[in-house]
Design a protein around this motif. Sequence first.
Motif, PDB file in Angstrom:
ATOM      1  N   LEU A 142       0.475  -5.659 -11.492  1.00 19.88           N
ATOM      2  CA  LEU A 142       1.279  -6.684 -11.651  1.00 19.88           C
ATOM      3  C   LEU A 142       0.573  -8.140 -12.001  1.00 19.88           C
ATOM      4  N   ASP A 143      -0.647  -8.280 -11.798  1.00 20.78           N
ATOM      5  CA  ASP A 143      -1.332  -9.454 -11.629  1.00 20.78           C
ATOM      6  C   ASP A 143      -0.703 -10.435 -12.902  1.00 20.78           C
ATOM      7  N   ALA A 144      -0.730  -9.731 -14.218  1.00 19.18           N
ATOM      8  CA  ALA A 144      -0.577 -10.828 -15.371  1.00 19.18           C
ATOM      9  C   ALA A 144       0.940 -11.062 -15.480  1.00 19.18           C
ATOM     10  N   GLU A 145       1.691 -10.231 -14.864  1.00 22.33           N
ATOM     11  CA  GLU A 145       3.192 -10.682 -14.783  1.00 22.33           C
ATOM     12  C   GLU A 145       3.392 -11.583 -13.601  1.00 22.33           C
ATOM     13  N   LEU A 146       2.664 -12.221 -12.975  1.00 18.72           N
ATOM     14  CA  LEU A 146       2.990 -13.239 -12.009  1.00 18.72           C
ATOM     15  C   LEU A 146       3.059 -14.442 -12.394  1.00 18.72           C
ATOM     16  N   ALA A 203      -1.894 -10.365  -1.781  1.00 14.76           N
ATOM     17  CA  ALA A 203      -1.353  -9.367  -1.142  1.00 14.76           C
ATOM     18  C   ALA A 203      -1.696  -8.164  -1.859  1.00 14.76           C
ATOM     19  N   ALA A 204      -1.630  -8.064  -3.358  1.00 15.67           N
ATOM     20  CA  ALA A 204      -1.547  -7.156  -4.173  1.00 15.67           C
ATOM     21  C   ALA A 204      -3.009  -6.368  -4.429  1.00 15.67           C
ATOM     22  N   LYS A 205      -3.960  -6.940  -4.220  1.00 13.58           N
ATOM     23  CA  LYS A 205      -5.427  -6.727  -4.388  1.00 13.58           C
ATOM     24  C   LYS A 205      -5.707  -5.365  -3.749  1.00 13.58           C
ATOM     25  N   GLY A 206      -6.205  -4.407  -4.619  1.00 11.03           N
ATOM     26  CA  GLY A 206      -6.719  -3.242  -3.822  1.00 11.03           C
ATOM     27  C   GLY A 206      -5.261  -2.160  -3.368  1.00 11.03           C
ATOM     28  N   THR A 207      -3.957  -2.580  -4.075  1.00 11.74           N
ATOM     29  CA  THR A 207      -2.833  -1.481  -3.662  1.00 11.74           C
ATOM     30  C   THR A 207      -2.090  -1.390  -5.113  1.00 11.74           C
ATOM     31  N   PRO A 208      -1.511  -0.337  -5.148  1.00 10.73           N
ATOM     32  CA  PRO A 208      -0.787  -0.105  -6.536  1.00 10.73           C
ATOM     33  C   PRO A 208      -0.192  -1.122  -7.215  1.00 10.73           C
ATOM     34  N   GLY A 227       7.614  -4.252 -13.692  1.00 12.57           N
ATOM     35  CA  GLY A 227       7.631  -3.270 -12.658  1.00 12.57           C
ATOM     36  C   GLY A 227       6.493  -2.405 -12.509  1.00 12.57           C
ATOM     37  N   MET A 228       6.450  -2.003 -11.446  1.00 10.51           N
ATOM     38  CA  MET A 228       5.376  -1.097 -11.259  1.00 10.51           C
ATOM     39  C   MET A 228       5.977   0.200 -10.606  1.00 10.51           C
ATOM     40  N   LEU A 229       5.385   1.573 -11.286  1.00 14.85           N
ATOM     41  CA  LEU A 229       5.653   2.688 -10.563  1.00 14.85           C
ATOM     42  C   LEU A 229       4.315   3.572 -10.246  1.00 14.85           C
ATOM     43  N   ASP A 230       3.950   3.894  -9.203  1.00 18.08           N
ATOM     44  CA  ASP A 230       3.026   4.643  -8.680  1.00 18.08           C
ATOM     45  C   ASP A 230       1.584   4.098  -9.405  1.00 18.08           C
ATOM     46  N   GLY A 231       1.445   2.750  -9.458  1.00 16.04           N
ATOM     47  CA  GLY A 231       0.386   2.211  -9.868  1.00 16.04           C
ATOM     48  C   GLY A 231       0.194   1.641 -11.269  1.00 16.04           C
ATOM     49  N   LYS A 232       1.558   2.173 -11.942  1.00 21.17           N
ATOM     50  CA  LYS A 232       1.454   1.837 -13.475  1.00 21.17           C
ATOM     51  C   LYS A 232       2.456   0.749 -13.848  1.00 21.17           C
ATOM     52  N   LYS A 250       0.834  -1.128  -0.017  1.00 24.28           N
ATOM     53  CA  LYS A 250      -0.022   0.043  -0.204  1.00 24.28           C
ATOM     54  C   LYS A 250       0.855   1.403  -0.119  1.00 24.28           C
ATOM     55  N   VAL A 251       1.935   1.151   0.558  1.00 28.36           N
ATOM     56  CA  VAL A 251       2.755   2.313   0.661  1.00 28.36           C
ATOM     57  C   VAL A 251       4.245   2.289  -0.188  1.00 28.36           C
ATOM     58  N   THR A 252       4.166   1.503  -1.131  1.00 31.65           N
ATOM     59  CA  THR A 252       5.193   1.199  -2.016  1.00 31.65           C
ATOM     60  C   THR A 252       5.114   1.965  -3.213  1.00 31.65           C
TER      61      THR A 252
END
Length: 205
Positions: free
Chosen positions: A103-107, A94-99, A142-147, A51-53
Amino acid sequence: MDEVAEWSASDLLIGWDGGSHATRKSTRKGGEALNKQSKQDLVAELAERLKVTKAAFLADYRGLNVEKATELRRKLRAAGVEYRVVKNTLLRLAAKGTPAACLDAELKGPTAVALVTGDPVAPAKALVEFAKANQAFELKAGMLDGKLLKAADVKALAELPSREVLLAKLLGTLNAPTGNFVGVLAAIPRSLVQVLSAVKDQKAA
């Protein structure tokens, strides 16, 4: 089958920087329930961190021996990064509802994740340099600010000046003419849009 899957041996190879939460399935009565609870606790803890990442980078670590894995952890820790090997099912929960939900499709496949709460450039540089020197380590996304960032975007991000470099340039212009001072200020990324634009320009160069 429970959505929280069993730990594999690879989950114990690197683990959390603060120590692995993984526990092998107990042979005692109730051991399975305890193991399930530990996984649920891990998912909850990881969710709070996500959530804070600000940024997160995924990599395939297959082929890395313990010595190389330790070397990578040391480099990332020096860059202020938390590095973990986590099962995709747990990270997805864990990633659900977070920025990091993007990344879901990359897991897919073995996944190591580097979590960044500060400047993402230095960690990206460390990962890209390590990947160049170790073919067994492959950046996935990767992910940057939810993107979502593809592997090429992460490599482009690694080519950008770090926050420290930009600040050094800023300090160097404090006594310079006003026009130069304003120009350096404008060069400091203040938003995701500016950072992604810089990544795009870097890729096109």
